[in-house]
Design a protein around this motif. Structure first.
Motif, PDB file in Angstrom:
ATOM      1  N   THR A  80       0.856  -1.202   0.000  1.00 15.38           N
ATOM      2  CA  THR A  80       0.000   0.000   0.000  1.00 15.38           C
ATOM      3  C   THR A  80       0.889   1.249   0.000  1.00 15.38           C
ATOM      4  N   ASP A  81       2.087   1.134  -0.626  1.00 14.43           N
ATOM      5  CA  ASP A  81       2.986   2.292  -0.637  1.00 14.43           C
ATOM      6  C   ASP A  81       2.494   3.358  -1.615  1.00 14.43           C
ATOM      7  N   GLU A  82       3.193   4.463  -1.635  1.00 17.71           N
ATOM      8  CA  GLU A  82       2.744   5.638  -2.407  1.00 17.71           C
ATOM      9  C   GLU A  82       2.595   5.334  -3.899  1.00 17.71           C
ATOM     10  N   GLU A  83       3.562   4.592  -4.435  1.00 14.14           N
ATOM     11  CA  GLU A  83       3.535   4.270  -5.864  1.00 14.14           C
ATOM     12  C   GLU A  83       2.282   3.450  -6.215  1.00 14.14           C
ATOM     13  N   VAL A  84       1.965   2.478  -5.350  1.00 13.34           N
ATOM     14  CA  VAL A  84       0.780   1.623  -5.565  1.00 13.34           C
ATOM     15  C   VAL A  84      -0.493   2.459  -5.479  1.00 13.34           C
ATOM     16  N   LEU A  85      -0.584   3.302  -4.438  1.00  9.19           N
ATOM     17  CA  LEU A  85      -1.785   4.131  -4.273  1.00  9.19           C
ATOM     18  C   LEU A  85      -1.952   5.100  -5.449  1.00  9.19           C
ATOM     19  N   THR A  86      -0.827   5.640  -5.949  1.00 10.40           N
ATOM     20  CA  THR A  86      -0.884   6.576  -7.084  1.00 10.40           C
ATOM     21  C   THR A  86      -1.468   5.874  -8.309  1.00 10.40           C
ATOM     22  N   LYS A  87      -1.030   4.634  -8.513  1.00  9.82           N
ATOM     23  CA  LYS A  87      -1.528   3.844  -9.665  1.00  9.82           C
ATOM     24  C   LYS A  87      -3.029   3.584  -9.495  1.00  9.82           C
ATOM     25  N   LEU A  88      -3.432   3.153  -8.278  1.00  9.55           N
ATOM     26  CA  LEU A  88      -4.847   2.834  -8.026  1.00  9.55           C
ATOM     27  C   LEU A  88      -5.726   4.091  -8.059  1.00  9.55           C
ATOM     28  N   ALA A  89      -5.130   5.239  -7.692  1.00  8.06           N
ATOM     29  CA  ALA A  89      -5.904   6.487  -7.634  1.00  8.06           C
ATOM     30  C   ALA A  89      -6.394   6.939  -9.006  1.00  8.06           C
ATOM     31  N   GLU A  90      -5.770   6.380 -10.071  1.00  2.00           N
ATOM     32  CA  GLU A  90      -6.229   6.731 -11.426  1.00  2.00           C
ATOM     33  C   GLU A  90      -7.658   6.246 -11.659  1.00  2.00           C
ATOM     34  N   ASP A  91      -8.038   5.155 -10.962  1.00  2.06           N
ATOM     35  CA  ASP A  91      -9.364   4.559 -11.215  1.00  2.06           C
ATOM     36  C   ASP A  91     -10.298   4.517 -10.003  1.00  2.06           C
ATOM     37  N   TYR A  92      -9.740   4.694  -8.790  1.00  2.00           N
ATOM     38  CA  TYR A  92     -10.578   4.532  -7.598  1.00  2.00           C
ATOM     39  C   TYR A  92     -10.436   5.720  -6.651  1.00  2.00           C
ATOM     40  N   PRO A  93     -11.570   6.132  -5.997  1.00  6.66           N
ATOM     41  CA  PRO A  93     -11.518   7.338  -5.158  1.00  6.66           C
ATOM     42  C   PRO A  93     -10.762   7.179  -3.832  1.00  6.66           C
ATOM     43  N   LEU A  94     -10.861   6.015  -3.161  1.00  2.51           N
ATOM     44  CA  LEU A  94     -10.247   5.878  -1.831  1.00  2.51           C
ATOM     45  C   LEU A  94      -8.723   6.080  -1.845  1.00  2.51           C
ATOM     46  N   PRO A  95      -8.006   5.435  -2.781  1.00  3.98           N
ATOM     47  CA  PRO A  95      -6.548   5.671  -2.795  1.00  3.98           C
ATOM     48  C   PRO A  95      -6.189   7.152  -2.969  1.00  3.98           C
ATOM     49  N   GLN A  96      -6.995   7.883  -3.742  1.00  2.00           N
ATOM     50  CA  GLN A  96      -6.750   9.319  -3.939  1.00  2.00           C
ATOM     51  C   GLN A  96      -6.879  10.072  -2.607  1.00  2.00           C
ATOM     52  N   VAL A  97      -7.925   9.746  -1.849  1.00  4.44           N
ATOM     53  CA  VAL A  97      -8.142  10.382  -0.539  1.00  4.44           C
ATOM     54  C   VAL A  97      -6.978  10.057   0.399  1.00  4.44           C
ATOM     55  N   LEU A  98      -6.529   8.789   0.363  1.00  2.59           N
ATOM     56  CA  LEU A  98      -5.423   8.361   1.230  1.00  2.59           C
ATOM     57  C   LEU A  98      -4.132   9.117   0.896  1.00  2.59           C
ATOM     58  N   LEU A  99      -3.884   9.317  -0.404  1.00  2.00           N
ATOM     59  CA  LEU A  99      -2.679  10.057  -0.818  1.00  2.00           C
ATOM     60  C   LEU A  99      -2.714  11.493  -0.301  1.00  2.00           C
ATOM     61  N   GLU A 100      -3.887  12.131  -0.425  1.00  2.00           N
ATOM     62  CA  GLU A 100      -4.024  13.510   0.063  1.00  2.00           C
ATOM     63  C   GLU A 100      -3.794  13.564   1.571  1.00  2.00           C
ATOM     64  N   TYR A 101      -4.370  12.589   2.273  1.00  2.00           N
ATOM     65  CA  TYR A 101      -4.224  12.522   3.731  1.00  2.00           C
ATOM     66  C   TYR A 101      -2.752  12.372   4.126  1.00  2.00           C
ATOM     67  N   ARG A 102      -2.052  11.459   3.431  1.00  2.00           N
ATOM     68  CA  ARG A 102      -0.639  11.217   3.750  1.00  2.00           C
ATOM     69  C   ARG A 102       0.227  12.452   3.502  1.00  2.00           C
ATOM     70  N   SER A 103      -0.057  13.164   2.392  1.00  2.00           N
ATOM     71  CA  SER A 103       0.788  14.320   2.082  1.00  2.00           C
ATOM     72  C   SER A 103       0.583  15.418   3.136  1.00  2.00           C
ATOM     73  N   LEU A 104      -0.666  15.591   3.617  1.00  2.00           N
ATOM     74  CA  LEU A 104      -0.910  16.605   4.659  1.00  2.00           C
ATOM     75  C   LEU A 104      -0.301  16.171   5.988  1.00  2.00           C
ATOM     76  N   ALA A 105      -0.406  14.859   6.295  1.00  2.00           N
ATOM     77  CA  ALA A 105       0.157  14.342   7.551  1.00  2.00           C
ATOM     78  C   ALA A 105       1.663  14.565   7.590  1.00  2.00           C
ATOM     79  N   LYS A 106       2.304  14.384   6.418  1.00  2.00           N
ATOM     80  CA  LYS A 106       3.756  14.558   6.342  1.00  2.00           C
ATOM     81  C   LYS A 106       4.133  16.028   6.559  1.00  2.00           C
ATOM     82  N   LEU A 107       3.387  16.939   5.927  1.00  2.49           N
ATOM     83  CA  LEU A 107       3.655  18.371   6.108  1.00  2.49           C
ATOM     84  C   LEU A 107       3.490  18.761   7.573  1.00  2.49           C
TER      85      LEU A 107
END
Length: 385
Positions: A80-107
């Motif tokens: 479930t690493d970033e590269e995998v989520l980025t690929k899945l986010a092209e077709d599914y909404p949840l991975p996109q939300v998770l990526l946004e969450y992770r980038s804000l958590a990191k900041l």
């Protein structure tokens, strides 16, 4: 490097002033936004779960929602690493939300929560450490805290930069324009690239015009974007597969772009071939100024060899850029001392210098900073800052 070490001593001692209250406000805003994204993730998944747990995430994405498994971890679980989520986010909404969450958590954890705690109570400033011999290409590495990694692409990342403030005036930054591409033009001596830079053209637009065989004025923004990916991709040794992934096109289309690029800029193709063979022969490559960049894996097998060949092409670009900014730091610091200015050099971010400038010195610095940066060396193409 001996001169640079003295400049780094000054920069580290100067430190940079940050607005802790502003970062506190940003931290609160990021926290609110993370709560909103968390709620949205629960809605899509149909249940609450721990967004930071790879195990629970795997169960939701692949167990319950039956999303395709892109890659597995060493332990055999779906990744479930970033590269995998980025690929899945092209077709599914949840991975996109998770990526946004992770980038804000990191900041939030790396910058808005952490930076105020790193302010030196005696100086009221943050003092980073620059590693001068930490990166093979000669680039500086900033740590405790890392001030070279603040994201600039996202709105939230740009806001963090606003919290870096001047003592009593303005923060001024100057950076080299498209420095690695200019270095490529210099080392490859390619007539097409030299001509475009000499004419002061937008290099990505000029490349698009060449690759797509159309007049400069007719280049679309999509064609310029593709040309930009080619220009930067080739510097980093990117092949057809990487370019195809980057642009979302087929591998054949990407290969045809690359073939057309090399047909229009034969000097670049020749430089790359010669550099690869030189690296195999002597085990290192050099920057324009003679810094040796050793490649221990150049005669290894498989992926390690391919990685070393990519590094052989990129290292002279990145290394020469690092040499230039180091020369610039020395020149600027010397000028500040000679002119007896109160302006402080407070940060170096790869191809960018950041200064804390009193208002009465602002005009003087704005005129001279880019000039000093451009006068440190004379390449086959003009340096622009």
């Amino acid at each position: 490097e001996m001169q640079v070490s003295r400049v780094l001593f000054e920069i580290e001692r100067n430190g940079v002033k940050i607005d802790s209250a502003e970062l506190g406000r940003q931290s609160h805003t990021l926290g609110q936004e993370m709560l909103r994204l968390e709620k949205r993730a629960y809605e899509i998944a149909g249940q609450p779960f721990n967004l930071n747990s790879p195990k629970q995430l795997g169960e939701i994405l692949f167990g319950q929602m039956k999303l395709p498994v892109v890659r597995k971890t060493a332990g055999g679980a779906p990744s479930t690493d970033e590269e995998v989520l980025t690929k899945l986010a092209e077709d599914y909404p949840l991975p996109q939300v998770l990526l946004e969450y992770r980038s804000l958590a990191k900041l939030k954890s790396t910058y808005t929560d952490k930076l105020p705690k790193m302010v030196n109570p005696r100086t009221g400033r943050v003092h980073t450490s620059y590693g001068q011999a930490a990166v093979i290409t000669g680039r500086l590495a900033s740590s405790d805290p890392n001030l070279q990694n603040i994201p600039v692409r996202s709105e939230a990342g740009r806001k963090i930069r606003e919290a870096f403030i001047a003592t009593d005036g303005m923060i001024v930054s100057a950076d080299y324009s498209q420095i690695e591409l200019r270095v490529m033009a210099h080392v490859s001596n390619d007539s097409g690239l030299l001509k475009a830079f000499a004419a002061g053209e937008d290099i990505h637009r000029a490349t698009a015009s060449e690759v797509f065989g159309i007049p400069l004025a007719e280049v679309t923004s999509d064609q310029r974007r593709a040309a930009k990916a080619i220009n930067f991709g080739l510097i980093y040794g990117m092949g057809a597969f990487g370019l195809a992934t980057n642009l979302g096109i087929t591998r054949d289309a990407a290969q045809s772009y690359i073939d057309r690029y090399f047909a229009r800029y034969p000097g670049v193709a020749q430089y790359m071939a010669e550099t690869r063979s030189l690296a195999h022969e002597q085990g290192y490559v050099e920057t324009v100024f003679g810094r040796r960049l050793w490649l221990p894996d150049i005669n290894a097998a498989g992926a390690r060899r391919a990685g070393a060949e990519r590094a052989a092409i990129n290292a002279p670009m990145q290394g020469t850029s690092a040499d230039l900014i180091k020369k610039a730091m020395v020149a600027v610091q010397q000028w500040l001392k000679e002119q007896k200015l109160k302006t402080l050099m407070v940060m170096q971010v790869h191809d960018e210098l950041v200064l804390d400038v009193p208002l009465d010195e602002l005009e003087q610095v704005k005129i001279n900073l880019p000039r000093l940066m451009c006068e440190v060396a004379s390449l086959r193409v003009p340096l622009v800052a």
